[in-house]
Design a protein around this motif. Structure first.
Motif, PDB file in Angstrom:
ATOM      1  N   TYR A  77       0.860  -1.185   0.000  1.00 29.19           N
ATOM      2  CA  TYR A  77       0.000   0.000   0.000  1.00 29.19           C
ATOM      3  C   TYR A  77       0.897   1.236   0.000  1.00 29.19           C
ATOM      4  O   TYR A  77       2.069   1.178   0.380  1.00 29.19           O
ATOM      5  CB  TYR A  77      -0.922   0.013   1.224  1.00 29.19           C
ATOM      6  CG  TYR A  77      -0.199   0.176   2.549  1.00 29.19           C
ATOM      7  CD1 TYR A  77       0.164   1.439   3.029  1.00 29.19           C
ATOM      8  CD2 TYR A  77       0.117  -0.937   3.322  1.00 29.19           C
ATOM      9  CE1 TYR A  77       0.827   1.596   4.240  1.00 29.19           C
ATOM     10  CE2 TYR A  77       0.782  -0.806   4.527  1.00 29.19           C
ATOM     11  CZ  TYR A  77       1.140   0.469   4.982  1.00 29.19           C
ATOM     12  OH  TYR A  77       1.812   0.611   6.167  1.00 29.19           O
ATOM     13  N   PHE A  78       0.336   2.351  -0.442  1.00 33.49           N
ATOM     14  CA  PHE A  78       1.054   3.618  -0.452  1.00 33.49           C
ATOM     15  C   PHE A  78       0.359   4.583   0.487  1.00 33.49           C
ATOM     16  O   PHE A  78      -0.857   4.769   0.414  1.00 33.49           O
ATOM     17  CB  PHE A  78       1.095   4.210  -1.862  1.00 33.49           C
ATOM     18  CG  PHE A  78       1.727   5.572  -1.926  1.00 33.49           C
ATOM     19  CD1 PHE A  78       3.085   5.733  -1.720  1.00 33.49           C
ATOM     20  CD2 PHE A  78       0.946   6.697  -2.183  1.00 33.49           C
ATOM     21  CE1 PHE A  78       3.670   6.996  -1.769  1.00 33.49           C
ATOM     22  CE2 PHE A  78       1.517   7.957  -2.246  1.00 33.49           C
ATOM     23  CZ  PHE A  78       2.885   8.112  -2.041  1.00 33.49           C
ATOM     24  N   ASN A  79       1.118   5.146   1.410  1.00 34.86           N
ATOM     25  CA  ASN A  79       0.597   6.111   2.373  1.00 34.86           C
ATOM     26  C   ASN A  79       0.855   7.522   1.842  1.00 34.86           C
ATOM     27  O   ASN A  79       2.002   7.987   1.850  1.00 34.86           O
ATOM     28  CB  ASN A  79       1.286   5.924   3.727  1.00 34.86           C
ATOM     29  CG  ASN A  79       0.668   6.793   4.815  1.00 34.86           C
ATOM     30  OD1 ASN A  79       0.102   7.851   4.527  1.00 34.86           O
ATOM     31  ND2 ASN A  79       0.794   6.362   6.064  1.00 34.86           N
ATOM     32  N   PRO A  80      -0.163   8.230   1.371  1.00 36.15           N
ATOM     33  CA  PRO A  80       0.059   9.561   0.771  1.00 36.15           C
ATOM     34  C   PRO A  80       0.548  10.597   1.779  1.00 36.15           C
ATOM     35  O   PRO A  80       1.176  11.592   1.387  1.00 36.15           O
ATOM     36  CB  PRO A  80      -1.323   9.928   0.216  1.00 36.15           C
ATOM     37  CG  PRO A  80      -2.285   9.113   1.022  1.00 36.15           C
ATOM     38  CD  PRO A  80      -1.581   7.845   1.344  1.00 36.15           C
ATOM     39  N   ASP A  81       0.260  10.395   3.061  1.00 36.92           N
ATOM     40  CA  ASP A  81       0.693  11.352   4.075  1.00 36.92           C
ATOM     41  C   ASP A  81       2.201  11.264   4.327  1.00 36.92           C
ATOM     42  O   ASP A  81       2.870  12.285   4.503  1.00 36.92           O
ATOM     43  CB  ASP A  81      -0.059  11.119   5.389  1.00 36.92           C
ATOM     44  CG  ASP A  81      -1.549  11.370   5.246  1.00 36.92           C
ATOM     45  OD1 ASP A  81      -1.920  12.281   4.467  1.00 36.92           O
ATOM     46  OD2 ASP A  81      -2.337  10.661   5.891  1.00 36.92           O
ATOM     47  N   THR A  82       2.734  10.041   4.356  1.00 35.11           N
ATOM     48  CA  THR A  82       4.158   9.863   4.631  1.00 35.11           C
ATOM     49  C   THR A  82       4.972   9.628   3.365  1.00 35.11           C
ATOM     50  O   THR A  82       6.203   9.609   3.429  1.00 35.11           O
ATOM     51  CB  THR A  82       4.372   8.663   5.572  1.00 35.11           C
ATOM     52  OG1 THR A  82       3.880   7.473   4.933  1.00 35.11           O
ATOM     53  CG2 THR A  82       3.625   8.863   6.881  1.00 35.11           C
ATOM     54  N   ARG A  83       4.289   9.414   2.253  1.00 35.68           N
ATOM     55  CA  ARG A  83       4.936   9.087   0.980  1.00 35.68           C
ATOM     56  C   ARG A  83       5.713   7.779   1.068  1.00 35.68           C
ATOM     57  O   ARG A  83       6.701   7.576   0.365  1.00 35.68           O
ATOM     58  CB  ARG A  83       5.873  10.212   0.526  1.00 35.68           C
ATOM     59  CG  ARG A  83       5.247  11.601   0.510  1.00 35.68           C
ATOM     60  CD  ARG A  83       4.180  11.718  -0.539  1.00 35.68           C
ATOM     61  NE  ARG A  83       4.711  11.547  -1.896  1.00 35.68           N
ATOM     62  CZ  ARG A  83       3.936  11.520  -2.994  1.00 35.68           C
ATOM     63  NH1 ARG A  83       2.606  11.621  -2.873  1.00 35.68           N
ATOM     64  NH2 ARG A  83       4.473  11.378  -4.186  1.00 35.68           N
ATOM     65  N   ALA A  84       5.273   6.890   1.944  1.00 42.20           N
ATOM     66  CA  ALA A  84       5.972   5.628   2.182  1.00 42.20           C
ATOM     67  C   ALA A  84       5.105   4.445   1.772  1.00 42.20           C
ATOM     68  O   ALA A  84       3.888   4.571   1.611  1.00 42.20           O
ATOM     69  CB  ALA A  84       6.369   5.511   3.645  1.00 42.20           C
ATOM     70  N   PHE A  85       5.757   3.296   1.630  1.00 44.36           N
ATOM     71  CA  PHE A  85       5.095   2.069   1.230  1.00 44.36           C
ATOM     72  C   PHE A  85       5.167   1.031   2.351  1.00 44.36           C
ATOM     73  O   PHE A  85       6.066   1.085   3.201  1.00 44.36           O
ATOM     74  CB  PHE A  85       5.767   1.474  -0.017  1.00 44.36           C
ATOM     75  CG  PHE A  85       5.624   2.308  -1.255  1.00 44.36           C
ATOM     76  CD1 PHE A  85       4.635   2.027  -2.199  1.00 44.36           C
ATOM     77  CD2 PHE A  85       6.469   3.381  -1.481  1.00 44.36           C
ATOM     78  CE1 PHE A  85       4.511   2.795  -3.351  1.00 44.36           C
ATOM     79  CE2 PHE A  85       6.351   4.163  -2.626  1.00 44.36           C
ATOM     80  CZ  PHE A  85       5.364   3.872  -3.562  1.00 44.36           C
ATOM     81  N   GLY A  86       4.221   0.082   2.338  1.00 47.61           N
ATOM     82  CA  GLY A  86       4.233  -0.996   3.316  1.00 47.61           C
ATOM     83  C   GLY A  86       3.463  -2.187   2.785  1.00 47.61           C
ATOM     84  O   GLY A  86       2.636  -2.050   1.878  1.00 47.61           O
ATOM     85  N   PRO A  87       3.697  -3.388   3.313  1.00 49.97           N
ATOM     86  CA  PRO A  87       3.007  -4.597   2.841  1.00 49.97           C
ATOM     87  C   PRO A  87       1.564  -4.655   3.324  1.00 49.97           C
ATOM     88  O   PRO A  87       1.231  -4.159   4.399  1.00 49.97           O
ATOM     89  CB  PRO A  87       3.835  -5.740   3.434  1.00 49.97           C
ATOM     90  CG  PRO A  87       4.481  -5.141   4.641  1.00 49.97           C
ATOM     91  CD  PRO A  87       4.730  -3.694   4.325  1.00 49.97           C
ATOM     92  N   THR A  88       0.714  -5.290   2.526  1.00 44.37           N
ATOM     93  CA  THR A  88      -0.707  -5.432   2.861  1.00 44.37           C
ATOM     94  C   THR A  88      -0.957  -6.771   3.558  1.00 44.37           C
ATOM     95  O   THR A  88      -0.091  -7.641   3.629  1.00 44.37           O
ATOM     96  CB  THR A  88      -1.574  -5.371   1.589  1.00 44.37           C
ATOM     97  OG1 THR A  88      -1.262  -6.493   0.764  1.00 44.37           O
ATOM     98  CG2 THR A  88      -1.322  -4.075   0.823  1.00 44.37           C
TER      99      THR A  88
END
Length: 277
Positions: A77-88
Motif C-alpha cells: 500500500y502507499f501512504n500519501p501522508d508519509t509518501r511511504a510504502f508498506g506490505p498489505t
C-alpha cells in the motif's frame, strides 16, 4: 543488502547476515520483488522509495516503478501522508496453507517464543537451499547486548551450525557432493574428512554447534525439528555471541529439547540412523 546501512536503519549495533545473490540464475525483476518483501519483513515498518533503494542497492527509478506496481497488484500500500510504502494483509496470508497444522495452530510460534524467552537469544528457523542453509524466520534476541540476525540470510551447509544439522539427515555420499560443489563455487577448501567427523558428531548427540566460523564473535547452536507434513527438513537454531553460547551451551540445548518436546506432539529427538557410504 548493505549491513552497515541496515544497522543504522534498525538502530542496532551488531547486524549479521549474508545472501547468495545468484544474479546469473535469477530473473532480475522477480528477484527484486522478493527482496523488497523480505526487506519489509526485516524493517517491520513503512519505508520510502529512497530507503528501499539505498538498503537494497537498487536504482531509485526502477525501485519506484516496482513499488508502485506492487501497489497495483495489491501486495503493497502507499501512504500519501508519509509518501511511504508498506506490505498489505494479502502478503501476510500468503503461504498459510503450507504445513497448515504447524502454522495455523501456532505450534511453531509457541516453540520459537518459548526458546526465545528462555534463552534471551535470537532464534532462527533454517531450511536447505542447495548448498546453503537459509534462515526463513528469525525471532530477535531480547538481551540488550545482542546480535540482530537478518531473515533470509544464508550460511554454507558445510561450515555452519544449522548447516551441520541439515547435513546430518543426508547420507555421506550426498555430503561429499555438496562439499565438492561448495569448494568449487565458493573457491574454498573445506576438508571433507573434518566435515564428516563434524556431521557424525552431530548425528551422535542430536544437535550441532559452530563458533566464529562465519561471523567472528558469533555462533549458532542448532537442532533438527521432527519431519513436517510436506517432508521439508527444518532446523531450529539459537544465534548469539560466542562467549554467551559457550557459557550456556548445556542450558540452551536443554531448553530447545524441552520446548520441542512440549510444543510438537510426538517429537522424537533421537539422532537419525543413516548408513555411511
Amino acid at each position: 543488502m548493505q549491513l552497515n546501512r541496515l544497522s543504522r536503519a534498525l538502530g542496532e549495533h551488531h547486524v549479521v547476515g549474508c545472501e547468495d545473490e545468484d544474479t546469473d540464475r535469477v530473473v532480475k525483476s522477480a528477484g527484486r520483488v522478493l527482496r523488497i518483501l523480505e526487506l519489509f519483513d526485516v524493517l517491520k515498518r513503512e519505508a520510502l522509495v529512497s530507503e528501499v533503494s539505498e538498503l537494497l542497492e537498487f536504482p531509485q527509478s526502477s525501485t519506484s516503478v516496482l513499488l508502485r506496481s506492487m501497489v497495483i497488484l495489491g501486495y503493497l500500500y502507499f501512504n500519501p501522508d508519509t509518501r511511504a510504502f508498506g506490505p498489505t494483509t494479502r502478503v501476510a496470508l500468503m503461504g498459510s496453507w503450507i504445513n497448515g497444522p504447524m502454522i495455523s495452530d501456532g505450534t511453531l510460534t509457541r516453540l520459537i517464543d518459548g526458546v526465545n524467552k528462555r534463552t534471551g537469544q535470537a532464534v532462527v528457523l533454517a531450511v536447505r537451499n542447495r548448498i546453503w542453509s537459509e534462515y526463513i524466520h528469525v525471532a530477535q534476541a531480547t538481551d540488550p547486548l545482542r546480535m540482530f540476525v537478518v531473515k533470509g540470510s544464508r550460511r554454507p551447509l558445510v561450515c555452519s551450525g544449522t548447516g551441520l544439522s541439515l547435513l546430518a539427515e543426508l547420507p555421506d555420499s550426498d555430503i561429499k557432493r555438496i562439499a565438492l560443489r561448495y569448494n568449487a563455487e565458493a573457491d574454498e577448501n573445506v576438508c571433507l574428512n573434518t566435515l564428516l567427523e563434524q556431521v557424525n558428531h552431530t548425528r551422535a548427540r542430536g544437535w550441532a554447534s559452530s563458533y566464529d566460523t562465519v561471523t567472528p564473535g558469533g555462533g549458532m547452536i542448532a537442532m533438527r525439528l521432527p519431519q513436517f507434513l510436506n517432508d521439508e527438513r527444518i532446523v531450529l537454531g539459537i544465534a548469539g555471541l560466542t562467549s554467551v553460547l559457550r557459557e550456556n551451551e548445556d542450558r540452551f540445548v536443554l531448553a530447545m529439547q524441552e520446548e520441542i518436546a512440549e510444543n510438537i506432539a510426538g517429537a522424537r529427538m533421537e539422532p537419525p540412523q543413516l548408513l555411511a557410504v
